[in-house]
Design an enzyme around this catalytic site. Sequence first.
Site, short mmCIF file in Angstrom:
data_model
loop_
_atom_site.label_atom_id
_atom_site.label_comp_id
_atom_site.label_asym_id
_atom_site.label_seq_id
_atom_site.Cartn_x
_atom_site.Cartn_y
_atom_site.Cartn_z
N VAL A 293 16.99 11.42 33.64
CA VAL A 293 17.16 10.30 32.55
C VAL A 293 15.87 10.18 32.15
O VAL A 293 14.99 9.49 32.73
CB VAL A 293 18.14 9.37 32.88
CG1 VAL A 293 18.27 8.56 31.79
CG2 VAL A 293 19.48 9.86 33.60
N VAL B 257 13.39 8.74 28.19
CA VAL B 257 13.32 8.41 26.76
C VAL B 257 11.83 8.57 26.49
O VAL B 257 11.15 7.77 27.18
CB VAL B 257 13.91 7.44 26.37
CG1 VAL B 257 13.69 7.06 24.68
CG2 VAL B 257 15.43 7.37 26.51
N ARG C 107 13.86 1.80 22.28
CA ARG C 107 14.45 0.65 21.44
C ARG C 107 15.36 1.09 20.09
O ARG C 107 15.12 0.76 19.11
CB ARG C 107 13.43 -0.33 21.26
CG ARG C 107 12.59 -0.83 22.14
CD ARG C 107 13.68 -1.79 23.01
NE ARG C 107 12.62 -2.30 24.10
CZ ARG C 107 12.86 -2.40 25.56
NH1 ARG C 107 13.88 -1.58 25.69
NH2 ARG C 107 11.90 -2.98 26.25
N ARG C 108 15.65 2.51 20.28
CA ARG C 108 16.51 3.23 19.38
C ARG C 108 17.79 3.42 19.63
O ARG C 108 18.71 4.00 18.98
CB ARG C 108 15.81 4.36 18.75
CG ARG C 108 14.38 4.11 18.27
CD ARG C 108 13.93 5.24 17.50
NE ARG C 108 12.23 5.40 17.16
CZ ARG C 108 11.61 6.17 16.52
NH1 ARG C 108 12.29 7.31 16.25
NH2 ARG C 108 10.42 6.20 16.45
N LEU D 108 18.81 5.42 22.07
CA LEU D 108 18.97 6.65 22.53
C LEU D 108 19.48 6.84 23.92
O LEU D 108 20.60 7.71 24.47
CB LEU D 108 17.72 7.45 22.48
CG LEU D 108 17.24 7.73 21.30
CD1 LEU D 108 15.88 8.57 21.29
CD2 LEU D 108 18.18 8.75 20.29
N THR E 50 21.36 4.46 25.35
CA THR E 50 22.79 4.04 25.44
C THR E 50 23.70 5.11 24.91
O THR E 50 25.00 5.29 25.55
CB THR E 50 22.88 2.90 24.41
OG1 THR E 50 22.21 1.69 25.06
CG2 THR E 50 24.43 2.41 24.30
N TYR F 213 20.78 0.18 34.91
CA TYR F 213 22.12 0.74 34.94
C TYR F 213 23.18 -0.09 35.03
O TYR F 213 24.60 0.28 34.68
CB TYR F 213 21.96 2.06 35.88
CG TYR F 213 21.11 3.13 35.47
CD1 TYR F 213 21.53 4.04 34.49
CD2 TYR F 213 19.85 3.01 36.07
CE1 TYR F 213 20.61 5.15 34.23
CE2 TYR F 213 19.00 4.13 35.63
CZ TYR F 213 19.46 5.00 34.60
OH TYR F 213 18.61 6.00 34.37
N PHE G 171 17.37 12.65 44.18
CA PHE G 171 17.76 13.87 43.30
C PHE G 171 17.60 13.46 41.92
O PHE G 171 17.27 12.22 41.48
CB PHE G 171 19.16 14.32 43.40
CG PHE G 171 20.16 13.07 43.32
CD1 PHE G 171 20.62 12.71 42.13
CD2 PHE G 171 20.65 12.50 44.48
CE1 PHE G 171 21.54 11.84 41.98
CE2 PHE G 171 21.78 11.45 44.28
CZ PHE G 171 22.02 11.08 43.11
#
Length: 405
Positions: free
Chosen positions: A79, A81, A87-88, A90, A92, A121, A405
Amino acid sequence: MTDVVVPRAEDFDDIAGLLALAFHGGLDPELLEVERGIFEPERGLLVRDGTTAVAHAAAFTRELGVPGASVPAAHVTMVSVAPTHRRRGLLTTLMRRQLREIRDAGREPIAVLWASEGRIYPRFGYGLAAQRLSVSCDTTELRLPEPASAAGTLRLDRPAARQDELARLYDRVRADRPGWSNRDERWWRYVVADVKSLRAGATERRVLLHEGPAGLDGYALFRTKDEWDRGGPRGEVRVDEVVAENPDAYLALWRLLLTIDLTRKLSAPLAVDEPLLWLVNEPRRLGAQLTDGLWVRVVDLPAALAARRYATDLDVVLDVTDELLPENAGRWRLVGDPSRATCAATTEPAQLACDVRALGELYLGGTGLGALAAAGRVRELVPGTLAAAGPAFGWHRAPAPMEVF
């Protein structure tokens, strides 16, 4: 740019470049080839800005040990960005879509991950389900008891040469240990790979094997790092994992790891109920530090709660909220014991109320129901329910996060 697509196998290098940027790492060709072997492109979600990968999330298809069972679990990973695209919304977008796809597929009742930062999370319903101890200690004053017998034999070898035997032993021990993930052939190749860029100045990885009267019953994966000062040798033993089927094998492995010639330090990840804590003569000298480990997200509530087992008889009605997956919201009657469990929607009055994150925190048996209630995370609606239901959510072994992992 906001279009989310499923990546192809040939997108791996671009995704690896994004991860290296986000996590401040490099692109080692040997490591990339090892990681390519476990990549599941069909489980990824990718966002590009033009031709540049700027956001990504994925999952591995594995099972997770839970109290009394092994449950299919989406092992969320990779995961990231790009710094230029924060802050766009993405992250979410990716996390919400991933949870929806896992739920709709109907194969995995839970998702699990390691968090780079713990604050990320919970807003997606993940709860801290298992902690671990990180040990970094001086071994010169640590002592272990003498073994009751000398029936076992210790040997050293290369992990890849003993992969099949390690896999069989791991599977036997995993059956009784919440928090351990299954390992198929692909994952064992990944585990025993010894990428030079990950050695950080230490030796190649070695496996210490303990063979008892019935064969292999324990192993430890470790490295050593040479170091000297004006007083002499100060080498370090870096332990990756210790798997033992019985107390004799466990003690023999740790006795050697703590007394390797020319070493004076040891580092290792431990479970919070690690037997070593009760074996050493001075547990303070282990320098154990508690950190977060596995975060669990209940995706299909009735399937998830029915899949695990409960330490004592349990019959409770839960009132649950879930903003992202409304199918989980409502009242559920959970009935369980050490051998079976059922969970179904009900109109009966609720006895406990919580959000779905709290269920993730309870799921592996490592978080106390009373602790969550004291934190205001679980509300007791019927007096006496916490005392009656609390023991059932525990387990005789604490969850042990071992493999990132």
